[in-house]
Scaffold this motif. Structure first.
Motif, PDB file in Angstrom:
ATOM      1  N   SER A 290       0.806  -1.211   0.000  1.00 23.23           N
ATOM      2  CA  SER A 290       0.000   0.000   0.000  1.00 23.23           C
ATOM      3  C   SER A 290       0.844   1.268   0.000  1.00 23.23           C
ATOM      4  O   SER A 290       0.369   2.325  -0.350  1.00 23.23           O
ATOM      5  CB  SER A 290      -0.936   0.018   1.223  1.00 23.23           C
ATOM      6  OG  SER A 290      -0.177   0.063   2.420  1.00 23.23           O
ATOM      7  N   ARG A 291       2.106   1.177   0.395  1.00 25.87           N
ATOM      8  CA  ARG A 291       2.950   2.365   0.456  1.00 25.87           C
ATOM      9  C   ARG A 291       4.406   1.940   0.259  1.00 25.87           C
ATOM     10  O   ARG A 291       4.778   0.799   0.485  1.00 25.87           O
ATOM     11  CB  ARG A 291       2.777   3.093   1.776  1.00 25.87           C
ATOM     12  CG  ARG A 291       3.253   2.310   2.994  1.00 25.87           C
ATOM     13  CD  ARG A 291       2.860   2.971   4.291  1.00 25.87           C
ATOM     14  NE  ARG A 291       1.423   2.866   4.489  1.00 25.87           N
ATOM     15  CZ  ARG A 291       0.788   3.444   5.489  1.00 25.87           C
ATOM     16  NH1 ARG A 291       1.448   4.202   6.335  1.00 25.87           N
ATOM     17  NH2 ARG A 291      -0.514   3.302   5.629  1.00 25.87           N
ATOM     18  N   SER A 295       6.566   2.579   7.892  1.00 22.98           N
ATOM     19  CA  SER A 295       5.751   3.285   8.874  1.00 22.98           C
ATOM     20  C   SER A 295       5.455   2.336  10.022  1.00 22.98           C
ATOM     21  O   SER A 295       5.522   1.108   9.858  1.00 22.98           O
ATOM     22  CB  SER A 295       4.454   3.800   8.241  1.00 22.98           C
ATOM     23  OG  SER A 295       3.690   2.721   7.743  1.00 22.98           O
ATOM     24  N   SER A 298       3.699  -1.466   9.941  1.00 18.62           N
ATOM     25  CA  SER A 298       3.735  -1.979   8.571  1.00 18.62           C
ATOM     26  C   SER A 298       5.008  -2.788   8.356  1.00 18.62           C
ATOM     27  O   SER A 298       6.113  -2.281   8.570  1.00 18.62           O
ATOM     28  CB  SER A 298       3.667  -0.831   7.561  1.00 18.62           C
ATOM     29  OG  SER A 298       3.809  -1.317   6.233  1.00 18.62           O
ATOM     30  N   GLU A 313       2.289  -7.060   2.287  1.00 13.28           N
ATOM     31  CA  GLU A 313       2.392  -6.142   3.413  1.00 13.28           C
ATOM     32  C   GLU A 313       1.419  -6.551   4.521  1.00 13.28           C
ATOM     33  O   GLU A 313       0.227  -6.758   4.275  1.00 13.28           O
ATOM     34  CB  GLU A 313       2.088  -4.715   2.974  1.00 13.28           C
ATOM     35  CG  GLU A 313       2.202  -3.692   4.111  1.00 13.28           C
ATOM     36  CD  GLU A 313       1.895  -2.281   3.662  1.00 13.28           C
ATOM     37  OE1 GLU A 313       1.960  -1.369   4.515  1.00 13.28           O
ATOM     38  OE2 GLU A 313       1.571  -2.080   2.481  1.00 13.28           O
ATOM     39  N   GLN A 315      -0.210  -5.247   7.985  1.00 12.02           N
ATOM     40  CA  GLN A 315      -0.464  -4.020   8.730  1.00 12.02           C
ATOM     41  C   GLN A 315      -1.060  -4.366  10.093  1.00 12.02           C
ATOM     42  O   GLN A 315      -1.923  -5.243  10.196  1.00 12.02           O
ATOM     43  CB  GLN A 315      -1.437  -3.111   7.967  1.00 12.02           C
ATOM     44  CG  GLN A 315      -0.915  -2.653   6.622  1.00 12.02           C
ATOM     45  CD  GLN A 315      -1.960  -1.899   5.824  1.00 12.02           C
ATOM     46  OE1 GLN A 315      -3.162  -2.049   6.052  1.00 12.02           O
ATOM     47  NE2 GLN A 315      -1.509  -1.093   4.880  1.00 12.02           N
ATOM     48  N   ALA A 380       4.970  -6.467  13.159  1.00 11.17           N
ATOM     49  CA  ALA A 380       4.003  -5.410  12.903  1.00 11.17           C
ATOM     50  C   ALA A 380       3.320  -4.967  14.194  1.00 11.17           C
ATOM     51  O   ALA A 380       3.098  -3.770  14.418  1.00 11.17           O
ATOM     52  CB  ALA A 380       2.967  -5.897  11.886  1.00 11.17           C
ATOM     53  N   SER A 384       3.850  -1.146  15.903  1.00  9.24           N
ATOM     54  CA  SER A 384       2.681  -0.320  16.174  1.00  9.24           C
ATOM     55  C   SER A 384       2.574   0.021  17.649  1.00  9.24           C
ATOM     56  O   SER A 384       2.230   1.149  18.017  1.00  9.24           O
ATOM     57  CB  SER A 384       1.405  -1.035  15.706  1.00  9.24           C
ATOM     58  OG  SER A 384       0.251  -0.282  15.994  1.00  9.24           O
ATOM     59  N   SER A 389       9.171   2.657  13.376  1.00  9.61           N
ATOM     60  CA  SER A 389       9.208   2.011  12.070  1.00  9.61           C
ATOM     61  C   SER A 389      10.345   1.006  12.017  1.00  9.61           C
ATOM     62  O   SER A 389      11.349   1.127  12.730  1.00  9.61           O
ATOM     63  CB  SER A 389       9.391   3.039  10.955  1.00  9.61           C
ATOM     64  OG  SER A 389       8.354   3.995  10.984  1.00  9.61           O
TER      65      SER A 389
END
Length: 393
Positions: A290-291, A295, A298, A313, A315, A380, A384, A389
């Motif tokens: 997605s990116r 971050s 992720s 990925e 998340q 992940a 978070s 990151s």
């Protein structure tokens, strides 16, 4: 003598018939699948197995001809991938998926590619049998997709006996049935779509395919739970079972092989829905990311789907919970597996999440099943929770 009419109960999963109702089917063990039926008892008319004709003699393995024809490529790379290289003569393929997901579109594209003349000779002889749409609707779809109409043979019929009789005259290499739930045989006195009708109609079509070497593709409906409608024995009668999958409002489609006698299972083909139909995705890893920048929460991992490695990925979102029982939500993996990982993380890693809501999402609709995926999920969750990151190296 007229068939005796009686009251009986038939399982909607396996087709087992019993004279008394029960909460659990004695045949397949499923619960609440016995439905009351009135009328003559269904009787199978099958006189031969699915793989051959009646009257076969016992022979030794050395007498069997194993020099079969290799799979014929359909011209659609992603479809050939899940089929194991192409269509094998006499193979029976069952394709299921939600309404409007693109089953008929993909099969019409594949048929148009197979019948088109090639550099090494003429194309194959194929028939598209529709039991749900009119012939004009099928032709209009072909025109919207930009497919040639020359050599495209169509038939609008739902009676199996007539379909087999026409196919015996035409001798097709490939035949598409859209869909198997609309087919019926006069040998079974019930409405199309019933357990007995679907089972017997499919049995006749499979026997014809095995006897003549015709590659048969069957479109199957799915239930609201996402399983193929009709008796579960339907999946055992065919050689390959493919499922169409897609996320809501996404133009991407995944075709997953659940059963395949000619290739790897759990193989997936990635397609994108365009105005010209379904097109294979050359770089499927791009749609699962997605990116580009790292971050918190992720993590990008490498997973294997069938014979192809993919970048996926994972998340995670970990947030303070205001509930007495924090939520554990996982999309793309087993929620029970997530709960076990959080318990291991607390017991052996000293990271407590009992007061945190934990949400996991696997981008692109991929389901993580391999054991190596737990590392990406744990990382992940940690990034978070710490709001940090992953390092680029």
């Amino acid at each position: 003598m007229a068939a005796k009419k009686t009251l009986h109960y038939q399982c909607q999963e396996c087709g087992h018939i019993t004279q008394r109702w029960a909460g659990q089917c004695p045949g397949c063990g499923e619960w609440n699948t016995l439905l009351e039926q009135s009328g003559p008892l269904p009787k199978s008319t099958s006189k031969a197995g699915y793989a051959g004709a009646a009257g076969s003699e016992v022979i030794t393995a050395t007498e069997v001809d194993v020099t079969g024809d290799p799979g014929v490529p359909t011209g659609i790379t992603e479809l050939d991938r899940v089929l194991g290289g192409g269509l094998v003569p006499g193979a029976v393929v069952l394709i299921g998926g939600d309404p409007g997901i693109g089953k008929s579109t993909l099969l019409l594209q594949a048929l148009a590619s197979l019948i088109a003349p090639a550099a090494n000779g003429p194309g194959l002889n194929g028939i598209y049998v529709t039991g749900e749409e009119s012939l004009s609707q099928v032709v209009q779809r072909a025109e919207r997709l930009g497919l040639p109409r020359d050599g495209l043979k169509l038939m609008a019929e739902t009676e199996v006996e007539r379909i087999i009789a026409s196919a015996a005259r035409e001798r097709p290499n490939v035949m598409i049935i859209d869909s198997v739930q609309t087919m019926h045989t006069e040998l079974i006195p019930s409405a199309p779509g019933g357990v007995a009708q679907v089972r017997e109609s499919t049995a006749q079509l499979v026997r014809f395919a095995k006897r003549t070497g015709t590659a048969l593709l069957l479109v199957g409906h799915v239930t609201k739970e996402g399983a193929l409608a009709g008796p579960r024995v339907l999946e055992h009668m065919v050689d390959t079972v493919l499922y169409f999958e897609s996320e809501n409002s996404s133009r991407y489609r995944m075709v997953r092989a659940i059963k395949n006698r000619f290739g790897a299972v759990n193989e997936i083909g990635i397609f994108a829905m365009t105005e010209r139909g379904l097109r294979g995705v050359a770089n499927p890893s791009a749609i699962f990311l997605s990116r580009s920048g790292a971050s918190p929460g992720s993590v990008v991992m490498v997973t294997r789907e069938g014979t192809r490695p993919l970048l996926v990925e994972v998340q995670a979102l970990v947030d303070q919970s205001n509930l007495g029982n924090p939520r554990r939500l996982a999309v793309g993996m087993d929620p029970n597996r997530l709960a076990m990982l959080l318990a291991v993380l607390h017991r052996h890693g000293g990271v407590a999440t009992q007061d945190q809501d934990v949400f996991i999402n696997v981008v692109g609709g991929v389901r993580l099943a391999e054991p190596a995926a737990v590392l990406a999920v744990v990382l992940a969750v940690l990034t978070s929770l710490r709001h940090r990151s992953m390092s680029a190296d």
